[in-house]
Enzyme design. Structure first.
Site, mmCIF file in Angstrom:
data_model
loop_
_atom_site.group_PDB
_atom_site.id
_atom_site.type_symbol
_atom_site.label_atom_id
_atom_site.label_comp_id
_atom_site.label_asym_id
_atom_site.label_seq_id
_atom_site.Cartn_x
_atom_site.Cartn_y
_atom_site.Cartn_z
ATOM 1 N N LYS A 79 56.385 -14.585 73.325
ATOM 2 C CA LYS A 79 57.687 -15.107 73.535
ATOM 3 C C LYS A 79 57.795 -15.583 74.967
ATOM 4 O O LYS A 79 56.714 -15.162 75.910
ATOM 5 C CB LYS A 79 58.544 -13.627 73.811
ATOM 6 C CG LYS A 79 60.200 -13.968 74.226
ATOM 7 C CD LYS A 79 60.754 -12.502 74.176
ATOM 8 C CE LYS A 79 62.080 -12.748 74.589
ATOM 9 N NZ LYS A 79 63.054 -11.300 74.547
ATOM 10 N N SER A 154 67.014 -11.675 71.792
ATOM 11 C CA SER A 154 66.783 -12.762 72.674
ATOM 12 C C SER A 154 65.214 -13.300 71.849
ATOM 13 O O SER A 154 64.926 -14.385 72.336
ATOM 14 C CB SER A 154 66.488 -12.708 73.933
ATOM 15 O OG SER A 154 65.690 -11.847 74.209
ATOM 16 N N SER A 178 66.359 -6.782 71.414
ATOM 17 C CA SER A 178 65.894 -8.417 71.354
ATOM 18 C C SER A 178 64.839 -8.468 70.528
ATOM 19 O O SER A 178 64.426 -9.475 70.080
ATOM 20 C CB SER A 178 65.405 -8.668 72.781
ATOM 21 O OG SER A 178 66.898 -9.116 73.254
#
Lengths: 490, 571
Positions: A79, A154, A178
Site C-alpha cells: 500500500k 482504504s 481499511s
C-alpha cells in the site's frame, strides 16, 4: 503452476526448489499487472526493473544453495502509505505526489529480507481516509469482480491486486477497517493484527493509536506467514510490543476443540444487505458443523463505536498531518510577492490535501480545541475504554466473535461520494476492533448477485489481543468449511 | 506618588541535556560534548547546517519518536538535586503550533504530568558584589533546610526557593533570515534542523525571587549543578541554557496602598548578563509604565517581551496573553513514563555531592579560604580532579585534611598558572583549558605532594616537576585526566620520583653543600647581612634567595633559612 491462483506458500516452495524461477514468477505477475491495470488501476507505481533485479538476486541465491528465506521470490505489493527506499510513497495524495522516502518501513523490510519481491505500490484513499478508494488523488481503483464497483478502502488497491491474481499477497493498513472491508469487497483474506504486533515505523500515520499494518492474501495460511515474518518488536516504534509471536503456522490446521463463537447482537442489523446476513448464517453453520457452539453475545457500547472512532481518529490525524506543510518536502505552493509563511501553509495544504482529508483535519482540530476537548476527545476516550471492556467481557465466554466485514457488498463508484456520513457508516463493524486494539481477520463467506454479477461477501472473526495464533486456527477452520476462493474475472 | 518598589520574579530555565543522541531519535545531539569532534568541520567553529538529522528529526512521513532513556535519567537527577518529587507516572503530550523551525508542527512536551515537580532549593547568601557569599555560606546552616518563600526575602539569598516543575521536551530548529555565512539578505529564510529534537529540560520556579542578583545566582547555581551532574555542559555561547524570567513589581504608593504591575515574560535570554540587565530594565520600567497607563496585574494582562542586546531594553513580542490554543493531547506514539522506586533509587545513587556542598566541606575540612573553595568548585572537571588528587595523596600516606589543603595549592597555583598560559596561547576563540586537561594525572600530582611533604622537593622543584609531567598538548576535556596526555617532556604516567631524581630536583641533604651555599650567599650579600643584624628581618629573604639560586633547586628554602639564621645569629 498457475501463478495467478498460487499461494505464497506454494510459490516460495516452488522457487526454493527450482521448480520455477523467481524471475519467471515476478515476470508473470508484472504481465498480469500490465493486463489488468488499464481496467483496475490497483497500482500507483510498478517496479519492473527493481522487481526483476530483486527476483534475479533470489534466483542467484537459490543457485548457490543459500537459504533464500521463507518468502523467496514471492511477489508482493505495498500500500502506498508504506515507505520504501525506492519509488515514490504518495499516500494517494497530491501532497506527496513526488515524495521519495529515504528509508524502508520495518514491516516491508522484514518481508524483503525474507525474500519477498516488491512489484509495486498500490492505490489507496488519500492518507488512508476512506472506505472506497475513491479518495485517491490519482483516480479510483475498481473492483475486479465488477468494474463499476469500488474495491473498498482504504487498502483498495492491495485488495484488488490480490483478488485479480496480480500478486499472491499485499500489505495494507487498517485504522478503522481499511484492510478487512476491502478484503471483504474483493473476496480475499485480510488480517489486522493486534495493535503493537507489527511495527508502524515507516507507515505514514493516519491515527497512531489505531493504525496497524497487515496482510491481504488468498489464504489464511498466507496471511499467517506474512504476519509471522513482519511481527515483533522494533526499536524504531515505541508502541511495538516486546511479546514474542508464537508460531502461527505450526498448529494452523489443528483447529480448536470446544470452540465458542459469539455473534454480537448488533451484527443482525436490518440495514445489512440480505447477502451479508446469508453469509453470516453460512459461516455460523459452517463453524457449528466443525463442533463450535455459536451463541449471541452483547457488545452494549458498540453502537457508539463510529462516533468515538471518528473523534479519536480525526484528532490524531489533525496532528499527524500537520507535518505536511510544504516546508521540508512534499507539495509547496508558489508564493506571490509579500506572501509569508502562513500563506505558504495555507496554499500548500489547500492544494495538496483533498477534501476528505481536509474535512477530517478540521474535525480533529475542532475536537482537540480548548473548550471542546472534554466534550469530544475525552468523551471519545471514555467510550473507547467501554468498548474495550465490552470485548473483554465477551471474550470471557467466547474464543472469537463473528461479525460482518461490512453492512453490504461492494457499492458502485460514486454511490456514496456525496454523503460522507453514509460512507462513515460502512465502518460500523470494523472500527470497534481498532478502538480495542484487537486482531481480526476477514474472509469470504458468501456471494451477492447484483446486476447479474457475483460479488464476494466477507465476514470477520475477532479474537482477544495477542491471540492471533488461535484466531487464525479458527479462521482456517472456517476457510476449510467454505468453498475455495476464486480469482476475480477481470 | 510611588513610595517603594518590590520586585517579584519567577524563573523558567531551559537546559539542553548533554545526551549523545536527541530526545526522540538516534540523530546526534548538538549539546553533547563530543559533537564538534565527531561531526564538526575541522577548522570551523560550528556545525554544518542540517547534518545532525534523520527521518525522525525532519518529521519525514512514517517516522516515529522513541524516548531517549538517558535524557529521562539526567532529568530525574536534576529534579532530585532540586529537591523535586519524581512522578511515578508521567506522559508525553503534543503541543501544536505551526512554525517552520518545528518539523512536525507540534512539539513533544509534558503538559499536565511533568517528570519532576514540587521541589525546593536553597539559594545561597549573596554578597554585595552580586555573587555567592562563600564566607556567609561557610558560616550558614545546612543547605537543605532554611526558611522558604519570598516573605523572608531581602533579595540577598540565604533561603529556599520553590521549584514548581521540571519537565522534558524537545527543542526546535533555527531559522536564519539571511544567507548562511553572511552576505546581503536575499529575502529568503533558511532552516537549520541541527538543534531540532535536542532534549530540553524546562525548570519552572515559584515567583520567589526578589532581586536580579537572586535570579542570576540561582541560574549560575543551576548551571553548576547541571554540570556536576553531567546533565549539561552549560556553555552559554552554545545556547545550552536559556532563561525566561516572569517579572512584575509590587508598588507601594504614598497613601500606603499597594498595586501589582502586569507580568512581563522576557523570552530567550542566553547569558547571565542579559538576564540581569533585562530584569533590572523591567524593574525600572514597570513603575514608569504603570504611572502612564495605570494597568494593574490581572488575568490576561501578561505580555511577552524580547530582549535587545544592543539597545539594552525589552521590546513587545506579544501584546496581552493571546488565547493561544496549543491543543495539547497525549502523544499516541509514546508510552507513558513509569518510574518505580527501584529505578528512582538507582538514579538517585548517581546524583553526586553538589558544588555548594562541596565548597562548604572544603572550607570546613581542608581550611580552604572561601575564595579558594569557590574557585575549585567552579569547574566540575577540575573539582573532580582535585578530589582525585586528595584520594591519591591519602593513599601515599598524606593525612587527608593536609592533602586537601596542599592539593588546592597545586590545582589553583601550579595547575591554574599553566592552564591560563595554554588558554592565552589558544587566542580569543579557544575555550578555557582546564587544569584537569593538562595531561598530568591526579596520581602524579599526589606523587609530587608526597615528595614535597617528605621534604625531598623544594617549592620550585615541585613546580618544575609539575610542568615536566604535563603533556605538550591539552588532552580532550571531560574526565580527561583519566587518560594521561602525550607529547610532553616525560612519558605519560611517568613516576614523579624517578623524573625528579633523573632531573636532579631531589633536595640534597648534603650538609657540606648546604653550608657552602649559605656561606657563599653571606659573602655575596654583605649589605643584607648588615641590615639583618640590625634587626631588619626581611633582609634575610634576600640572602635565602641568593643561597637558593646557588643551589639551583636542590635545596629546600626552609632548611636554607634555618641554616642562615643559625649562622648569622652566631656571628
Amino acid at each position: 503452476m498457475d501463478i495467478a491462483t498460487a499461494t505464497i506458500t506454494d510459490l516460495a516452495d516452488a522457487i526454493a526448489h527450482k521448480r520455477v524461477s523467481a524471475r519467471e514468477v515476478t515476470g508473470a505477475c508484472l504481465d498480469r499487472a500490465a493486463k489488468c491495470e488499464p481496467a483496475l488501476h490497483a497500482f500507483l507505481e510498478l517496479f519492473e526493473r527493481e522487481a526483476m533485479d530483486q527476483a534475479g538476486a533470489i534466483d542467484e541465491r537459490v543457485a548457490r544453495h543459500e537459504h533464500p528465506g521463507p518468502l523467496a521470490g514471492v511477489p508482493i505489493a505495498l500500500k502506498d502509505n508504506i515507505c520504501l527506499s525506492w519509488g515514490r510513497t504518495t499516500c494517494g495524495s497530491r501532497m506527496l505526489e513526488r515524495y521519495r522516502s529515504p528509508y524502508t518501513a520495518t514491516a516491508a523490510q522484514r518481508l524483503i529480507d525474507a525474500g519477498a519481491v516488491v512489484i509495486g505500490k498500490t492505490n489507496m484513499d488519500e492518507f488512508a481516509m476512506g472506505s472506497s478508494c475513491e479518495n485517491s488523488a490519482f483516480g479510483p481503483t475498481r473492483n475486479p469482480w465488477d468494474l463499476s464497483r469500488v474495491p473498498g478502502g482504504s487498502s483498495g488497491g492491495s485488495a484488488a491486486a490480490v483478488a485479480a491474481g496480480v500478486v499472491p499477497g499485499a500489505l495494507g493498513s487498517d485504522t478503522g477497517g481499511s484492510i478487512r472491508q476491502p478484503a471483504g469487497f474483493c473476496g480475499v483474506v485480510g488480517l489486522k493484527p493486534t495493535y503493537g504486533r507489527v511495527s508502524r515505523y515507516g507507515l505514514v500515520a493516519y491515527a497512531s493509536s489505531l493504525d496497524q499494518i497487515g496482510p491481504l492474501t488468498r489464504s489464511v495460511r498466507d496471511a499467517a506467514l506474512l504476519t509471522q515474518v513482519m511481527a515483533g518488536a522494533d526499536a524504531h516504534d515505541a508502541t511495538s510490543s516486546q511479546r514474542a509471536m508464537p508460531d502461527l503456522l505450526a498448529g494452523l490446521e489443528e483447529g480448536v476443540n470446544r470452540l465458542n463463537i459469539g455473534v454480537p447482537r448488533i451484527a443482525r442489523s436490518d440495514s445489512n444487505h440480505a447477502a451479508v446476513n446469508e453469509a453470516m448464517a453460512r459461516a455460523a453453520v459452517a463453524l457449528s458443523d466443525e463442533g463450535a457452539v455459536v451463541r449471541e453475545v452483547d457488545l452494549p457500547h458498540a453502537g457508539h463505536g463510529i462516533a468515538a472512532y471518528y473523534l479519536v481518529a480525526t484528532a490524531e490525524a489533525s496532528s499527524n498531518l500537520a507535518r505536511f506543510d510544504g516546508v521540508r518536502y512534499g507539495r509547496r505552493a508558489e508564493l506571490g510577492p509579500g506572501d509569508g509563511l502562513d500563506e505558504l501553509y495555507r496554499r500548500s495544504r489547500a492544494e495538496g490535501l483533498g477534501p476528505e482529508v481536509q474535512r477530517r483535519i478540521m474535525l480533529g482540530t475542532h475536537a482537540l480545541s480548548s473548550g471542546y476537548y472534554d466534550a469530544y476527545y475525552n468523551t471519545a476516550l471514555k467510550v473507547r475504554r467501554l468498548i474495550r471492556r465490552d470485548f473483554d467481557a465477551a471474550f470471557e465466554s467466547c474464543d472469537a466473535l463473528l461479525l460482518p466485514a461490512s453492512p453490504g457488498p461492494a457499492f458502485r463508484l460514486g454511490e456514496k461520494t456525496s454523503d460522507p456520513l453514509a460512507l462513515y457508516l460502512e465502518d460500523v463493524y470494523t472500527v470497534g476492533v481498532n478502538l480495542a486494539g484487537l486482531p481480526a481477520v476477514t474472509l469470504r463467506a458468501g456471494a451477492a448477485s447484483l446486476d447479474g454479477r457475483e460479488l464476494p461477501v466477507g465476514v470477520q472473526l475477532v479474537g482477544p489481543a495477542w491471540r492471533e495464533e488461535r484466531l487464525l486456527r479458527i479462521a482456517r477452520m472456517l476457510e476449510r468449511a467454505l468453498p475455495p476462493v476464486a480469482v476475480a474475472p477481470v | 506618588m510611588i513610595r517603594s518598589v518590590e520586585l517579584i520574579v519567577g524563573m523558567e530555565v531551559h537546559v539542553e541535556l548533554a545526551t549523545r543522541s536527541k530526545m526522540f531519535s538516534r540523530a546526534p545531539s548538538p549539546a553533547h560534548p563530543e559533537v564538534y569532534a565527531r561531526h564538526g568541520v575541522p577548522g570551523h567553529p560550528g556545525l554544518e547546517p542540517n547534518t545532525l538529522i534523520d527521518p525522525v528529526v525532519l518529521a519525514l512521513p512514517g517516522a516515529l519518536p522513541v524516548m531517549n532513556l538517558a535524557a529521562v535519567e539526567l532529568s530525574m537527577m536534576v529534579g532530585l538535586a532540586l529537591g523535586c518529587t519524581i512522578a511515578p507516572f508521567s506522559k508525553w503530550d503534543r503541543k501544536s503550533y505551526f512554525y517552520a523551525d518545528l518539523p512536525k508542527n507540534y512539539q513533544i512536551s509534558q503538559y499536565d504530568l511533568p517528570l519532576c515537580f514540587d521541589g525546593s532549593v536553597m539559594l545561597p547568601p549573596i554578597g554585595p558584589d552580586g555573587r555567592i557569599d562563600f564566607e556567609a555560606l561557610a558560616r550558614g546552616a545546612d543547605l537543605s533546610t532554611g526558611p522558604r518563600g519570598p516573605q523572608s526575602g531581602t533579595g540577598r539569598g540565604g533561603r529556599a526557593v520553590g521549584i514548581i516543575r521540571a519537565h522534558l521536551e524537545e527543542d526546535a530548529g533555527k531559522l536564519l533570515h539571511e544567507p548562511p555565512g553572511g552576505g546581503p539578505g536575499d529575502g529568503l529564510s533558511y532552516a537549520d534542523y541541527n538543534r531540532a529534537g535536542t532534549p530540553l529540560l524546562e525548570i519552572v520556579t515559584q515567583p520567589d525571587f526578589r532581586s536580579a542578583d537572586e535570579c542570576v545566582v540561582f541560574s549560575q547555581m543551576l548551571r553548576n549543578i547541571c554540570r556536576f551532574l553531567g546533565a549539561s555542559e552549560g556553555v552559554m555561547q552554545r545556547g545550552h541554557m536559556r532563561f525566561e524570567p516572569n517579572i512584575n513589581c509590587v508598588l507601594t504608593l504614598d497613601d500606603g496602598r499597594t498595586v501589582r504591575t502586569p507580568v512581563v515574560e522576557v523570552k530567550n535570554l542566553n547569558s547571565f548578563k542579559s538576564l540581569r540587565a533585562a530584569i533590572e530594565f523591567e524593574l525600572r520600567e514597570q513603575p514608569r509604565r504603570w504611572e502612564q497607563d495605570r494597568v494593574e496585574f490581572a488575568p490576561g494582562t501578561k505580555t511577552t517581551r524580547g530582549w535587545d542586546d544592543v539597545k539594552l531594553e525589552t521590546f513587545v513580542q506579544r501584546e496581552k496573553e493571546e488565547a493561544h490554543d496549543y491543543r495539547y493531547f497525549p502523544d499516541p506514539d509514546l508510552p507513558p513514563v513509569v518510574v518505580r522506586d527501584e529505578w528512582r533509587r538507582r538514579v538517585a545513587e548517581r546524583v553526586p555531592e553538589l558544588p555548594l556542598d562541596r565548597a562548604r566541606r572544603y572550607i570546613a575540612d581542608f581550611a580552604l579560604s572561601p575564595k579558594e573553595a569557590a574557585a575549585i568548585t567552579d569547574e566540575r572537571d577540575d573539582c573532580l580532579f582535585y578530589e582525585a588528587v586528595i584520594d591519591a595523596a591519602v593513599l601515599r600516606g598524606v593525612e587527608r585534611s593536609r592533602a586537601g589543603r596542599v592539593a588546592a595549592n597545586f590545582v589553583l597555583h601550579n595547575g591554574q598558572k599553566r592552564a591560563n598560559e595554554r588558554t592565552r596561547a589558544l587566542g580569543a576563540t579557544g575555550e578555557p583549558v582546564l587544569v584537569s586537561a593538562l595531561g598530568i594525572t591526579p596520581a602524579q600530582v599526589a606523587g609530587i605532594i608526597a615528595l614535597r611533604e617528605s621534604g625531598k622537593l623544594s617549592a620550585a622543584g615541585a613546580d618544575e616537576l609539575f610542568g615536566l609531567l604535563c603533556s605538550a598538548e591539552p588532552v580532550a576535556q571531560g574526565f580527561a585526566y583519566q587518560t594521561p596526555g602525550r607529547g610532553g617532556s616525560e612519558a605519560p604516567n611517568a613516576d614523579p620520583e624517578q623524573v625528579a631524581t633523573r632531573r636532579g630536583l631531589i633536595i640534597v641533604v648534603d650538609e657540606a653543600a648546604l653550608d657552602a651555599w649559605c656561606d657563599a650567599a653571606i659573602a655575596a650579600e654583605p649589605a643584607s647581612v648588615a641590615a639583618f643584624r640590625e634587626g631588619n628581618v626581611a633582609a634575610l629573604g634576600r640572602i635565602v634567595g641568593a643561597a637558593m639560586k646557588l643551589a639551583a633547586g636542590k635545596a629546600d628554602a626552609k632548611a636554607v633559612r634555618e641554616r642562615l639564621e643559625r649562622k648569622l645569629s652566631k656571628g
